[in-house]
Design an enzyme around this catalytic site. Structure first.
Site, PDB file in Angstrom:
ATOM      1  N   HIS A 246     -62.600 -31.977  17.826  1.00 32.45           N
ATOM      2  CA  HIS A 246     -62.893 -32.723  16.753  1.00 32.45           C
ATOM      3  C   HIS A 246     -63.204 -31.550  15.855  1.00 32.45           C
ATOM      4  CE1 HIS A 246     -67.395 -32.372  18.205  1.00 32.45           C
ATOM      5  NE2 HIS A 246     -67.455 -31.927  17.006  1.00 32.45           N
TER       6      HIS A 246
ATOM      7  N   ASP B 256     -62.071 -33.742  24.486  1.00 32.26           N
ATOM      8  CA  ASP B 256     -62.513 -33.221  23.297  1.00 32.26           C
ATOM      9  C   ASP B 256     -62.466 -31.653  23.393  1.00 32.26           C
ATOM     10  OD1 ASP B 256     -63.312 -32.705  20.680  1.00 32.26           O
ATOM     11  OD2 ASP B 256     -65.404 -33.277  20.949  1.00 32.26           O
TER      12      ASP B 256
ATOM     13  N   GLN C  24     -76.173 -31.276  15.013  1.00 31.24           N
ATOM     14  CA  GLN C  24     -75.107 -30.990  14.109  1.00 31.24           C
ATOM     15  C   GLN C  24     -74.946 -29.461  13.765  1.00 31.24           C
ATOM     16  OE1 GLN C  24     -77.731 -33.099  13.326  1.00 31.24           O
ATOM     17  NE2 GLN C  24     -76.589 -35.029  13.390  1.00 31.24           N
ATOM     18  N   GLY C  25     -73.641 -29.162  13.797  1.00 30.53           N
ATOM     19  CA  GLY C  25     -73.556 -27.655  13.795  1.00 30.53           C
ATOM     20  C   GLY C  25     -73.158 -26.859  15.197  1.00 30.53           C
ATOM     21  N   ASP C  26     -73.750 -27.585  16.264  1.00 31.32           N
ATOM     22  CA  ASP C  26     -73.496 -26.949  17.448  1.00 31.32           C
ATOM     23  C   ASP C  26     -72.091 -27.188  18.062  1.00 31.32           C
ATOM     24  OD1 ASP C  26     -75.766 -25.480  17.779  1.00 31.32           O
ATOM     25  OD2 ASP C  26     -76.771 -27.366  18.115  1.00 31.32           O
ATOM     26  N   SER C  27     -71.271 -28.189  17.614  1.00 33.98           N
ATOM     27  CA  SER C  27     -70.140 -28.730  18.259  1.00 33.98           C
ATOM     28  C   SER C  27     -69.123 -27.501  18.530  1.00 33.98           C
ATOM     29  CB  SER C  27     -69.452 -29.547  17.322  1.00 33.98           C
ATOM     30  OG  SER C  27     -70.018 -30.759  17.227  1.00 33.98           O
TER      31      SER C  27
END
Length: 256
Positions: free
Chosen positions: A71, A116, A207-210
């Site tokens: 993603h 993913d 958010q931002g760690d994906s």
């Protein structure tokens, strides 16, 4: 880094955990309840950068291959992507390397978040050192209760748009696939066979760690994928299960 937040639907009324309200689907991820750390403690960690800004995390698989989340690589060209490795800070230090190509799992589904996972090939190879090292892929998923750690430059609280410049990490506990999909937690059938979960009250990726690493027993066991908010009670963080997707990563690394 990005962490995907999914809005649960009709089946949620049958689940034991209450469903948080007001959440919209979003791509973003962060560390909640963690501490500032240094890259020498997590030398496999990289910052995936899009047009000069941090967007996702990832893990060094080999000198020129990075493992991240599919993603993180939607609607983007390789030419707009770079990887910073070997630095505790996403915006300075270490080395900044152009992305040459990437490959998303062919079975990735943005609605269900199955498969993913993705691999990135760098335009030039990394030089390994005390701050840049590869991490091995898990061959089996750790059991419920196993100690794990996730790292990244994601936001420190749900809904925040501010990213820390210094790398953060947080210690978590593994939740097995069966337990994560049980009535103990709020996801039910949203949790699929290519996923693994972790849960510790008040701690999570965000958010931002994906795309970043979930490590247990010294190996990469998960890739930050999605969750319902960040550190919400009874909603674990959900990761792509590296052991379940290991053969795809090995094959894709040789063909990307």
């Amino acid at each position: 880094m990005l962490k995907f937040v999914i809005l649960l639907s009709a089946f949620s009324c049958a689940l034991a955990a209450p469903q948080p309200e007001g959440l919209l689907p979003q791509l973003d991820g962060r560390i909640v309840g963690g501490v500032a750390t240094t890259i020498s403690s997590y030398p496999w960690q990289i910052s995936l950068q899009r047009s000069g800004s941090h967007s996702c995390g990832g893990s060094v698989y080999s000198a020129n291959i990075i493992v991240t989340a599919a993603h993180c690589l939607q609607s983007v060209s390789a030419s707009s992507l770079k990887v910073r490795a070997g630095s505790s800070y996403w915006n300075s230090g270490g080395v900044l390397v152009q992305v040459a190509a990437f490959k998303n799992h062919e079975g990735y589904n943005s609605r269900t978040m199955v498969n993913d996972i993705a691999v990135i090939r760098l335009a030039s190879s990394l030089s390994f050192s005390s701050t840049i090292k590869a991490i091995s892929l898990a061959e089996e998923a750790p059991p419920t209760g196993a100690a794990a750690v996730v790292s990244g430059w994601g936001t420190k609280k749900s809904g925040s748009s501010s990213l820390p410049t210094q790398l953060q990490s947080v210690e978590l506990s593994i939740v097995s696939l069966a337990d994560c999909a049980s009535r103990t937690y709020g996801y039910g059938s949203q949790v699929r066979s290519t996923m693994i979960c972790s849960y510790t009250a008040g701690k999570d990726s965000c958010q931002g760690d994906s795309g970043g690493p979930l490590v247990s027993g010294g190996v990469l066991v998960g890739v930050v994928s999605w969750g319902y908010g960040c550190a919400y009670p009874n909603y674990p963080g959900v990761y792509s299960d590296v052991s379940a997707l290991r053969s795809w990563v090995v094959d894709a690394a040789g063909s990307v």
